[in-house]
Design an enzyme around this catalytic site. Sequence first.
Site, PDB file in Angstrom:
ATOM      1  N   HIS A  18       0.828  -1.209   0.000  1.00  0.00           N
ATOM      2  CA  HIS A  18       0.000   0.000   0.000  1.00  0.00           C
ATOM      3  C   HIS A  18       0.867   1.265   0.000  1.00  0.00           C
ATOM      4  CE1 HIS A  18      -3.314  -2.831   1.679  1.00  0.00           C
ATOM      5  NE2 HIS A  18      -3.365  -2.766   0.366  1.00  0.00           N
ATOM      6  N   HIS A  41      -8.254  -7.744  -7.931  1.00  0.00           N
ATOM      7  CA  HIS A  41      -8.583  -8.567  -6.756  1.00  0.00           C
ATOM      8  C   HIS A  41      -8.733  -7.601  -5.584  1.00  0.00           C
ATOM      9  CE1 HIS A  41      -6.455 -11.400  -9.387  1.00  0.00           C
ATOM     10  NE2 HIS A  41      -6.963 -12.416  -8.706  1.00  0.00           N
ATOM     11  N   SER A  97      -6.746  -2.062  -0.502  1.00  0.00           N
ATOM     12  CA  SER A  97      -6.274  -1.299  -1.667  1.00  0.00           C
ATOM     13  C   SER A  97      -7.362  -0.383  -2.253  1.00  0.00           C
ATOM     14  CB  SER A  97      -5.712  -2.243  -2.731  1.00  0.00           C
ATOM     15  OG  SER A  97      -6.611  -3.287  -3.026  1.00  0.00           O
ATOM     16  N   GLU A 115     -14.048  -7.903  -7.488  1.00  0.00           N
ATOM     17  CA  GLU A 115     -13.882  -8.918  -6.441  1.00  0.00           C
ATOM     18  C   GLU A 115     -14.878 -10.046  -6.746  1.00  0.00           C
ATOM     19  OE1 GLU A 115     -12.005  -9.819  -3.716  1.00  0.00           O
ATOM     20  OE2 GLU A 115     -13.426 -11.470  -3.682  1.00  0.00           O
ATOM     21  N   ASP A 160      -3.683  -8.581  -7.340  1.00  0.00           N
ATOM     22  CA  ASP A 160      -3.291  -8.977  -5.976  1.00  0.00           C
ATOM     23  C   ASP A 160      -4.018 -10.259  -5.563  1.00  0.00           C
ATOM     24  OD1 ASP A 160      -2.418  -9.000  -3.365  1.00  0.00           O
ATOM     25  OD2 ASP A 160      -3.690  -7.356  -2.710  1.00  0.00           O
TER      26      ASP A 160
HETATM   27  C1  LIG Z   1      -5.263 -10.659  -1.159  1.00  0.00           C
HETATM   28  S1  LIG Z   1      -6.977 -10.317  -1.304  1.00  0.00           S
HETATM   29  C2  LIG Z   1      -6.996  -8.691  -1.990  1.00  0.00           C
HETATM   30  C3  LIG Z   1      -6.540  -7.616  -1.077  1.00  0.00           C
HETATM   31  C4  LIG Z   1      -6.627  -6.216  -1.645  1.00  0.00           C
HETATM   32  N1  LIG Z   1      -6.060  -6.114  -2.979  1.00  0.00           N
HETATM   33  C5  LIG Z   1      -5.927  -5.230  -0.725  1.00  0.00           C
HETATM   34  O1  LIG Z   1      -4.746  -4.890  -0.963  1.00  0.00           O
HETATM   35  O2  LIG Z   1      -6.569  -4.781   0.218  1.00  0.00           O
HETATM   36  C6  LIG Z   1      -7.411 -11.283  -2.705  1.00  0.00           C
HETATM   37  C7  LIG Z   1      -8.877 -11.232  -3.080  1.00  0.00           C
HETATM   38  O3  LIG Z   1      -9.017 -11.814  -4.382  1.00  0.00           O
HETATM   39  C8  LIG Z   1     -10.261 -12.480  -4.455  1.00  0.00           C
HETATM   40  N2  LIG Z   1     -10.164 -13.434  -5.585  1.00  0.00           N
HETATM   41  C9  LIG Z   1      -9.584 -14.638  -5.614  1.00  0.00           C
HETATM   42  N3  LIG Z   1      -9.602 -15.165  -6.861  1.00  0.00           N
HETATM   43  C10 LIG Z   1     -10.236 -14.252  -7.646  1.00  0.00           C
HETATM   44  C11 LIG Z   1     -10.546 -14.200  -9.037  1.00  0.00           C
HETATM   45  N4  LIG Z   1     -10.228 -15.197  -9.862  1.00  0.00           N
HETATM   46  N5  LIG Z   1     -11.165 -13.115  -9.506  1.00  0.00           N
HETATM   47  C12 LIG Z   1     -11.492 -12.059  -8.672  1.00  0.00           C
HETATM   48  N6  LIG Z   1     -11.211 -12.062  -7.354  1.00  0.00           N
HETATM   49  C13 LIG Z   1     -10.595 -13.132  -6.841  1.00  0.00           C
HETATM   50  C14 LIG Z   1     -10.416 -13.105  -3.078  1.00  0.00           C
HETATM   51  O4  LIG Z   1     -11.787 -13.356  -2.788  1.00  0.00           O
HETATM   52  C15 LIG Z   1      -9.791 -12.028  -2.169  1.00  0.00           C
HETATM   53  O5  LIG Z   1     -10.785 -11.172  -1.656  1.00  0.00           O
END
Ligand SMILES: C[S@@+](CC[C@H](N)C(=O)[O-])C[C@H]1O[C@@H](n2cnc3c(N)ncnc32)[C@H](O)[C@@H]1O
Length: 276
Positions: A18, A41, A97, A115, A160
């Site tokens: 971040h 993500h 994020s 998401e 991410d």
């Molecule tokens: C590590 S977290 C994201 C954190 C966020 N980017 C942050 O920095 O606050 C990963 C997220 O990706 C989602 N996710 C996993 N596979 C996915 C996909 N194929 N497409 C979209 N989202 C997905 C999960 O549900 C999860 O909420």
Amino acid sequence: MNYRHSFHAGNSADVVKHSLLIALLRALQQKEGALTLIDTHAGCGLYDLGGEQAQRTGEAAHGVLRAFADTNPLLDDYRAAVRAVNDGAEPHLYPGSPQFLAQLLRPQDLLILNEKHPEDVAILRDAMRGSPAAVHARDAYELWLALLPTRTARGVVVVDPPYEQTDERDRIVATLAAAHRKWAHGVTVIWYPLKDRATHQQWKQKLRRLGIPKFLVVEHWLYDADMPGIYNGAGLFIVNPPYAFVQALPPLLEALRAALAPDGHRGEIRADWLHD
Ligand SMILES: C[S@@+](CC[C@H](N)C(=O)[O-])C[C@H]1O[C@@H](n2cnc3c(N)ncnc32)[C@H](O)[C@@H]1O
């Protein structure tokens, strides 16, 4: 409200990710031209650091709380962004994020959040109420390609994933290759966890074969040697980083290393071009 991933929120990887996202946007926003920001993500947008699971793993103690105990002014922007979603001196909520990106949005910029998980996207919509962000619930890799090239001339894609699927790295390599063909000048940020140095070298080799010229590799190794079987750190791949960002990076990385070094370890945080 159910915070599904709260137990990881605000860990050391989040602080680095971040902080660098803020620095990257600030560098890009030195020019007036509009930006499209795409978070493939996005997660929940807001996390409860006081929740039972978060308290049990204590990850924030090694991340955001260390950044708050530190006084280096280079981390002021990061601390201010966390403070913006909290009402006291100590953070009890952690912004994801989407919140960091939304806070830096100018009137001309666009923010697209994605998401896939239904529970998370509902929390995300709630957390982003009142922001101009568009929220999608699609597959990240499908959306990443579908939205390129961006509607504005400049843009950033933030990728991410949780790395829970065994083919996650392969999907990233394939999608990045296709994205680069559609949008060679775009900025792409990909977060990854670090397990050990050998595995990381192999993945970098796969990415090197894509032949993307301006490809920066940021690595944050928490410990002074590989610690088998545990999380060893994390990093970011940044395609087409702006010059001002690359110039500002060394002191910021040193500030992050010093703030986040585990007891008894110096740790290492570095940025190198994939192709030297
Ligand atoms: C590590 S977290 C994201 C954190 C966020 N980017 C942050 O920095 O606050 C990963 C997220 O990706 C989602 N996710 C996993 N596979 C996915 C996909 N194929 N497409 C979209 N989202 C997905 C999960 O549900 C999860 O909420």
